[in-house]
Scaffold this motif. Structure first.
Motif, PDB file in Angstrom:
ATOM      1  N   ALA A 141       0.829  -1.208   0.000  1.00 14.33           N
ATOM      2  CA  ALA A 141       0.000   0.000   0.000  1.00 14.33           C
ATOM      3  C   ALA A 141       0.864   1.259   0.000  1.00 14.33           C
ATOM      4  O   ALA A 141       0.567   2.230  -0.708  1.00 14.33           O
ATOM      5  CB  ALA A 141      -0.932   0.002   1.213  1.00 14.33           C
ATOM      6  N   VAL A 142       1.938   1.242   0.769  1.00 17.08           N
ATOM      7  CA  VAL A 142       2.843   2.395   0.805  1.00 17.08           C
ATOM      8  C   VAL A 142       3.511   2.589  -0.554  1.00 17.08           C
ATOM      9  O   VAL A 142       3.625   3.716  -1.047  1.00 17.08           O
ATOM     10  CB  VAL A 142       3.887   2.231   1.929  1.00 17.08           C
ATOM     11  CG1 VAL A 142       4.996   3.261   1.813  1.00 17.08           C
ATOM     12  CG2 VAL A 142       3.210   2.324   3.290  1.00 17.08           C
ATOM     13  N   LYS A 143       3.938   1.495  -1.183  1.00 17.31           N
ATOM     14  CA  LYS A 143       4.560   1.600  -2.505  1.00 17.31           C
ATOM     15  C   LYS A 143       3.570   2.145  -3.540  1.00 17.31           C
ATOM     16  O   LYS A 143       3.936   2.948  -4.385  1.00 17.31           O
ATOM     17  CB  LYS A 143       5.108   0.253  -2.955  1.00 17.31           C
ATOM     18  CG  LYS A 143       6.358  -0.151  -2.208  1.00 17.31           C
ATOM     19  CD  LYS A 143       6.966  -1.404  -2.773  1.00 17.31           C
ATOM     20  CE  LYS A 143       8.201  -1.751  -1.986  1.00 17.31           C
ATOM     21  NZ  LYS A 143       9.380  -1.801  -2.790  1.00 17.31           N
ATOM     22  N   VAL A 144       2.331   1.704  -3.478  1.00 13.88           N
ATOM     23  CA  VAL A 144       1.322   2.206  -4.410  1.00 13.88           C
ATOM     24  C   VAL A 144       1.070   3.696  -4.154  1.00 13.88           C
ATOM     25  O   VAL A 144       1.000   4.496  -5.098  1.00 13.88           O
ATOM     26  CB  VAL A 144       0.008   1.391  -4.314  1.00 13.88           C
ATOM     27  CG1 VAL A 144      -1.112   2.071  -5.075  1.00 13.88           C
ATOM     28  CG2 VAL A 144       0.234  -0.022  -4.843  1.00 13.88           C
ATOM     29  N   ALA A 145       0.972   4.086  -2.889  1.00 11.18           N
ATOM     30  CA  ALA A 145       0.764   5.501  -2.566  1.00 11.18           C
ATOM     31  C   ALA A 145       1.928   6.353  -3.070  1.00 11.18           C
ATOM     32  O   ALA A 145       1.725   7.439  -3.630  1.00 11.18           O
ATOM     33  CB  ALA A 145       0.582   5.678  -1.065  1.00 11.18           C
ATOM     34  N   ASP A 146       3.153   5.859  -2.881  1.00 11.74           N
ATOM     35  CA  ASP A 146       4.328   6.581  -3.384  1.00 11.74           C
ATOM     36  C   ASP A 146       4.292   6.700  -4.904  1.00 11.74           C
ATOM     37  O   ASP A 146       4.644   7.739  -5.464  1.00 11.74           O
ATOM     38  CB  ASP A 146       5.620   5.884  -2.950  1.00 11.74           C
ATOM     39  CG  ASP A 146       5.907   6.046  -1.471  1.00 11.74           C
ATOM     40  OD1 ASP A 146       5.308   6.927  -0.825  1.00 11.74           O
ATOM     41  OD2 ASP A 146       6.754   5.272  -0.952  1.00 11.74           O
ATOM     42  N   GLN A 147       3.854   5.644  -5.575  1.00 13.60           N
ATOM     43  CA  GLN A 147       3.773   5.673  -7.035  1.00 13.60           C
ATOM     44  C   GLN A 147       2.719   6.660  -7.509  1.00 13.60           C
ATOM     45  O   GLN A 147       2.913   7.371  -8.501  1.00 13.60           O
ATOM     46  CB  GLN A 147       3.482   4.273  -7.580  1.00 13.60           C
ATOM     47  CG  GLN A 147       3.588   4.161  -9.083  1.00 13.60           C
ATOM     48  CD  GLN A 147       5.012   4.349  -9.579  1.00 13.60           C
ATOM     49  OE1 GLN A 147       5.950   3.860  -8.980  1.00 13.60           O
ATOM     50  NE2 GLN A 147       5.165   5.076 -10.670  1.00 13.60           N
TER      51      GLN A 147
END
Length: 103
Positions: free
Chosen positions: A20-26
């Motif tokens: 979820a954090v990686k998707v938010a960063d993307q």
């Protein structure tokens, strides 16, 4: 068995959080000026956010998949080496401790 189930549950939770954090960063990387009207309906709403999150999730998945495919041969070889080491250790342990049982 309860401990292992809880441990696996924690692992899944941690994995989902990292994803979820990686998707938010993307999403932030793809939209440095904020989310715009993606679907062309004249307003920025939840549908636009959903489209951007979906797009970012696909990008993160593809990046992770490419990374895994790139490293797969190395991990496969490590697993084969580890299996051989275990096999050798078992053979040495039983070979050096012959108790006459025929094992």
């Amino acid at each position: 068995m309860g401990f292992i189930k809880r441990l696996l549950g924690i692992g899944v939770t941690v994995g989902a959080t990292v994803a979820a954090v990686k998707v938010a960063d993307q999403v932030k990387e793809n939209n440095p000026d904020g989310i715009q009207d993606v679907n062309g309906d004249g307003k920025v709403d939840a549908k636009d956010y959903f489209e951007e999150v979906k797009k970012a999730a696909v990008e993160v998945y593809q990046e992770a998949s490419a990374s895994i495919q790139q490293k797969a041969p190395e991990f496969t070889q490590r697993a084969k080496n580890a299996a051989e080491d275990v096999k050798d250790a078992v053979n040495n342990a039983f070979g050096s401790k012959d108790n006459g049982s025929g094992i």
